[in-house]
Design an enzyme around this catalytic site. Structure first.
Site, short mmCIF file in Angstrom:
data_model
loop_
_atom_site.label_atom_id
_atom_site.label_comp_id
_atom_site.label_asym_id
_atom_site.label_seq_id
_atom_site.Cartn_x
_atom_site.Cartn_y
_atom_site.Cartn_z
N LYS A 192 0.84 -1.21 0.00
CA LYS A 192 0.00 0.00 0.00
C LYS A 192 0.87 1.25 0.00
CE LYS A 192 -1.86 2.43 3.25
NZ LYS A 192 -1.63 3.78 2.66
N GLU A 266 10.52 0.47 10.11
CA GLU A 266 11.44 1.61 9.90
C GLU A 266 10.67 2.85 10.30
OE1 GLU A 266 14.46 1.31 8.98
OE2 GLU A 266 14.60 -0.57 7.87
N CYS A 300 13.32 10.53 7.45
CA CYS A 300 13.32 9.91 8.79
C CYS A 300 14.70 9.98 9.43
CB CYS A 300 12.83 8.48 8.70
SG CYS A 300 13.64 7.54 7.42
N GLU A 397 10.14 14.75 16.42
CA GLU A 397 10.50 14.81 15.00
C GLU A 397 9.67 15.89 14.33
OE1 GLU A 397 9.30 11.27 12.88
OE2 GLU A 397 11.20 11.22 11.79
P1 NAD Z 1 1.97 7.48 8.98
O1 NAD Z 1 2.85 6.64 9.79
O2 NAD Z 1 0.63 7.79 9.50
O3 NAD Z 1 1.78 6.85 7.53
C1 NAD Z 1 2.69 6.00 6.88
C2 NAD Z 1 1.91 4.95 6.11
O4 NAD Z 1 1.18 4.14 7.02
C3 NAD Z 1 0.88 5.50 5.14
O5 NAD Z 1 0.84 4.67 4.01
C4 NAD Z 1 -0.41 5.39 5.91
O6 NAD Z 1 -1.54 5.30 5.08
C5 NAD Z 1 -0.21 4.10 6.67
N1 NAD Z 1 -0.97 3.95 7.90
C6 NAD Z 1 -1.48 4.92 8.71
N2 NAD Z 1 -2.09 4.35 9.76
C7 NAD Z 1 -1.96 3.02 9.63
C8 NAD Z 1 -2.38 1.90 10.40
N3 NAD Z 1 -3.02 2.06 11.54
N4 NAD Z 1 -2.07 0.67 9.97
C9 NAD Z 1 -1.36 0.48 8.84
N5 NAD Z 1 -0.98 1.50 8.06
C10 NAD Z 1 -1.27 2.76 8.45
O7 NAD Z 1 2.73 8.80 8.68
P2 NAD Z 1 2.07 10.16 8.20
O8 NAD Z 1 0.74 10.43 8.81
O9 NAD Z 1 2.11 10.16 6.74
O10 NAD Z 1 3.09 11.19 8.80
C11 NAD Z 1 3.04 11.50 10.19
C12 NAD Z 1 4.41 11.62 10.74
O11 NAD Z 1 5.11 10.37 10.60
C13 NAD Z 1 5.32 12.59 10.04
O12 NAD Z 1 5.14 13.90 10.46
C14 NAD Z 1 6.66 12.05 10.40
O13 NAD Z 1 7.04 12.49 11.67
C15 NAD Z 1 6.46 10.59 10.43
N6 NAD Z 1 6.90 9.93 9.19
C16 NAD Z 1 8.02 9.19 9.21
C17 NAD Z 1 8.45 8.57 8.06
C18 NAD Z 1 9.68 7.75 8.01
O14 NAD Z 1 10.19 7.47 6.94
N7 NAD Z 1 10.20 7.29 9.13
C19 NAD Z 1 7.74 8.70 6.89
C20 NAD Z 1 6.57 9.44 6.90
C21 NAD Z 1 6.17 10.04 8.06
#
Ligand code: NAD
Ligand code: MN
Length: 795
Positions: A192, A266, A300, A397
């Site tokens: 996804k 990650e 990240c 972060e």
């Molecule tokens: P997120 O963790 O919510 O989303 C990452 C992915 O997980 C997306 O594809 C999302 O649709 C999916 N997701 C969300 N909730 C889920 C669940 N309960 N079960 C399975 N999948 C789920 O990140 P975000 O909302 O896009 O960003 C929020 C914060 O996360 C950012 O501000 C940042 O601090 C952090 N972030 C970190 C990374 C990284 O590479 N470590 C990447 C994106 C965001």
């Protein structure tokens, strides 16, 4: 018209936009939008739909379907159906597909770069020079792993169907990091993409169709968090791989606890960027540009906490400020831009909220000057000064183009500040003194350390975190291991129902053996200790006869043991040779007491004399084997693309919790303990609940073996009560659990607090006598975490 002299003075460029006609035509061809790629077919975009925006212009690019539970079901079914054939293909056949994918990506580098820039807002310079070339490199590299899989990973099988969920910050690159190793190893995939950035994954699916990847091998289900949760939770998914926020990582850890699924995470970071006074300051300033202003800081592993040695701090900040003046923020398709758009309005609001909080807490915010575009989500890059180590912006972060700064006096202080974080993803160390840089690299708790460099990635080197930055590695040999299972781990019968409830009572049975220790104690910090609760429990031996009492440890005892283990940190720094010597000495002393242990095993478990003798013999051999491995389980030097010596160091976790089963109580305990301490960990061991007197005997052997106090701590009592406390404890960095299926679910859930890696037996019996199951490289690998250190090579 400005003269060349004017231009040289102001460094103003005219716009130099990359053409996007090809991408526009492709978007127009999407019609009503994009659905899912399931079983080789592209489905129509069915409501409910999510709007896909260009964050630099707020223009709508497409509509994307939000996958339902039925869509996930169809995708998992397709992946399952494709699995037998795909996993049985010779590695060479899979290699050819991955190679073809790499070629097709390369043929479309320009298209993919423009598409990624439009969808995410990152600059074309970065998508063109970094993201997309790395994507191609990843598929080439993993075509190679498919080719050599049988010889490089003998006795391993693919895991099965992998559910993969990725974020929006490197949409296509994160897809490559997930898909390439999974397919190379023979797994099938349901992936996804992030709902903010689904477009490059759609183009990737088209490439898979073009190269004739068999239907169902790769499936893409679009959608949001709910869709992601449906994939992670699907009962027929064997492995979950997630990149994103620590918060969601925790949710997934809890959601799939006890399911038997493999998991790699990650997560976020707050990575230190350490500048010593002997650093090349100009290079370090360029480093900051690549550390926190790269990809709008939506990285990240961004170097988001700049730590500068006091003596050079004013000069460094002055240089940084000067450099910031010429940073250009704007149209990401413009080839001259340094900083593009923030991925979404929501993310921009989150960033600006945190910046305001930083100022409210007393820090000063320095920003790059210059007007930002009128439309779109732009954020001027900058940095804070005057932040306190504990302030919100120092700890949380920001995930935007703003770093915090702190000063330090000594290298020790730099390390302390660097490690003052819940995270442990990356670190960057700047010093012309290579000795010091390497020492700091060794002391920083982070999965990746760049020396005089930052944000360098390659398919051949592992990437991944310590602590709450997650566990598991992506890239190279270490990354491949996440998508394979050792054949021996798949077998094993379910453990019989848990042992009888513990009976806390004064000793009433009558021991008929004078040499049975009826006052068995705990062993904490190198000392025998009474249970904190002042209670013991009756130990039943052969034929259900009471043979003694064992100390009944409680939560307080666990905490004391963890503290003692924490204090024994010197063990990890002792040379591997010295650790080996202690293990040999232990084996020698165990050998001296063979008869005693044999008798105790017979009395405790009712086993035959022959089996008891075999168990003691194998225990001694196991100690020799791990003594031998202490200085032989090597790291590696990886062959990466850039001019670096890329080290993969096997580092101990620190304090490990080891929860032992009841079968073969001496051999199983040692099979868990020896690899852990051979690799430099300290252990808190929960001994067999039913046969705890073995542990009491063992500390007498440890005491005579030069084992430093606190390296091994032995607890007896109710397995799952003690295991829960270990799983919840923030200072326990990794946990191994052997017990019931319910216990597995419990410890996996309880481990979500600090996201420690948990290795369980799945509630299944292991044959500890079989060296293929009871000892080996898998134990050593699970007792270490790989730190990748990038050393510069050449001037
Ligand atoms: P997120 O963790 O919510 O989303 C990452 C992915 O997980 C997306 O594809 C999302 O649709 C999916 N997701 C969300 N909730 C889920 C669940 N309960 N079960 C399975 N999948 C789920 O990140 P975000 O909302 O896009 O960003 C929020 C914060 O996360 C950012 O501000 C940042 O601090 C952090 N972030 C970190 C990374 C990284 O590479 N470590 C990447 C994106 C965001
Ligand atoms: Mn978008």
């Amino acid at each position: 018209m400005p003269t060349i002299k004017d231009i040289m003075n102001t460094m103003e460029y005219g716009p130099a936009p990359e053409g996007n006609a090809e991408v526009k035509a492709w978007l127009a061809g999407l019609g009503d939008g994009i659905g899912h790629f399931i079983n080789g077919k592209f489905t129509d975009a069915r409501a409910p739909l999510i709007e896909v925006l260009n964050p630099a212009t707020d223009a709508s690019l497409a509509q994307v379907a939000k996958g339902s539970a039925e869509d996930v079901e169809a995708a998992v079914r397709a992946a399952r159906a494709a699995y037998p054939k795909w996993s049985a293909l010779p590695g060479h056949a899979r290699a050819k597909y991955l190679y073809a994918i790499a070629r097709h990506i390369q043929k479309r580098e320009r298209f993919l770069s423009v598409l990624e820039t439009m969808d995410n807002g990152k600059t074309i310079r970065e998508t063109r020079d970094i993201d997309v070339p790395l994507v191609a490199r990843h598929f080439y590299h993993h075509a190679g792993w498919a080719e050599v899989l049988d010889s490089e990973f003998p006795n391993h099988t693919p895991v099965g169907v992998c559910g993969q969920v990725i974020p929006w910050n490197f949409p296509l690159l994160m897809l490559a990091w997930k898909v390439a190793p999974a397919l190379a190893a023979g797994n099938t995939v349901v992936l996804k993409p992030a709902d903010l950035t689904p477009l490059s994954a759609w183009a990737f699916a088209q490439i898979c169709a073009e190269v004739g990847l068999p239907a169902g091998v790769l499936n893409i289900v679009n959608g949001d968090g709910e869709t992601g949760a449906a994939i992670a939770g699907h009962p027929d998914v064997d492995k979950v791989a997630f990149t994103g926020s620590t918060e969601v990582g925790r949710l997934i850890r809890r959601q799939i606890a006890g399911s038997g699924k493999k998991l790699s995470l990650e997560l976020g970071g707050k990575s230190p960027f350490i500048v010593f006074e002997d650093a090349d300051l100009d290079a370090a300033v360029e480093g900051v540009v690549d550390a926190i202003w790269f990809n709008q800081g939506e990285v990240c592993c961004a170097g988001s906490r700049i730590l500068v040695q006091e003596g050079v701090a004013p000069r460094f900040f002055a240089k940084l400020t000067a450099r910031m003046q010429v940073l250009r923020t704007g149209d990401p398709l413009d080839k001259t831009m340094d900083v593009g758009a923030i991925v979404s309005r929501k993310q921009l609001t989150r960033i600006t909220g945190l910046l305001a909080q930083g100022e409210a807490e007393g820090a000063t915010l320095h920003r790059a000057p210059g007007a930002l575009p009128k439309t779109g989500n732009f954020c001027a890059p900058g940095f804070f000064t005057g932040t306190a180590p504990a302030s919100t912006v120092s700890q949380v972060e920001i995930f935007g183009p703003v770093a915090t700064t702190l000063t330090f006096r000594t290298a020790d202080e730099a390390v302390t500040l660097a490690n003052d974080s819940r995270y442990g993803l990356a670190a960057s160390v700047w010093s012309e003194n290579i000795n010091r840089a390497i020492e700091v690299a060794a002391k920083v708790k982070a999965g990746v350390v760049w020396i005089n460099a930052t944000n360098i990635f390659d398919a051949g080197a592992a990437f991944g975190g310590y602590r709450e930055s997650g566990f598991g590695r992506e890239g190279g040999r270490e990354g491949m291991a996440e998508y394979l299972s050792p054949a021996w781990e798949k077998g094993g019968k379910a453990r019989p129902a848990p042992a009888l409830a513990i009976e806390v009572s004064p000793f009433t049975g009558k021991s008929d053996r004078a040499d049975i220790d009826v006052t068995a104690k705990l062993y904490i910090g190198g000392k025998q200790a009474r249970a904190d609760g002042g209670q013991s429990y009756t130990v039943l031996g052969k034929g259900g006869v009471a043979i003694g009492q064992a100390a009944l440890a409680n939560r307080k005892d666990v905490r004391n043991a963890v503290e003692a283990a924490h204090k024994a940190g010197g063990w990890g720094g002792v040379t591997a040779h010295n650790r080996a010597q202690v293990l040999y000495f232990f084996a020698e002393n165990l050998d001296q007491r063979r008869a005693e242990f044999e008798a105790l095993l017979i009395d405790s478990t009712g086993t035959s004399a022959k089996a008891a003798a075999e168990e003691v013999e194998l225990s001694i051999r196991r100690a020799f084997w791990y003594a031998a491995q202490a200085d032989k389980f090597d790291g590696a030097v990886h062959a990466t693309k850039s001019r670096h010596v890329t080290l993969a160091m096997n580092e101990p976790f620190g304090v490990m919790g080891l929860v032992c089963p009841d079968e073969a109580p001496l051999l199983s305990l040692l099979s868990l303990l020896l690899p852990a301490i051979a690799m430099g960990n300290r252990a808190v061991v929960v001994a067999s609940q039913s046969h705890p007197l073995i542990a009491a005997r063992l500390y007498q052997v440890l005491e005579t073996s030069d084992m430093p106090g606190g390296v091994v701590n032995l607890l007896t009592g109710e397995r799952d009560v003690l295991a829960r406390t270990l799983a919840e404890h923030d200072d326990v960095a990794a946990l191994w659990y052997c017990g019931s299926a319910e216990g597995v679910a419990m410890v996996e859930t309880a481990s979500a607090g600090n996201l420690k890696p948990v290795w369980t037996d799945g509630g299944r019996l292991r044959d500890w006598r079989d060296p293929a199951q009871g000892q080996g490289a898998d134990y050593l690998r699970r007792a270490t975490q790989v730190k990748t250190i990038w050393l510069p090579y050449g001037e």
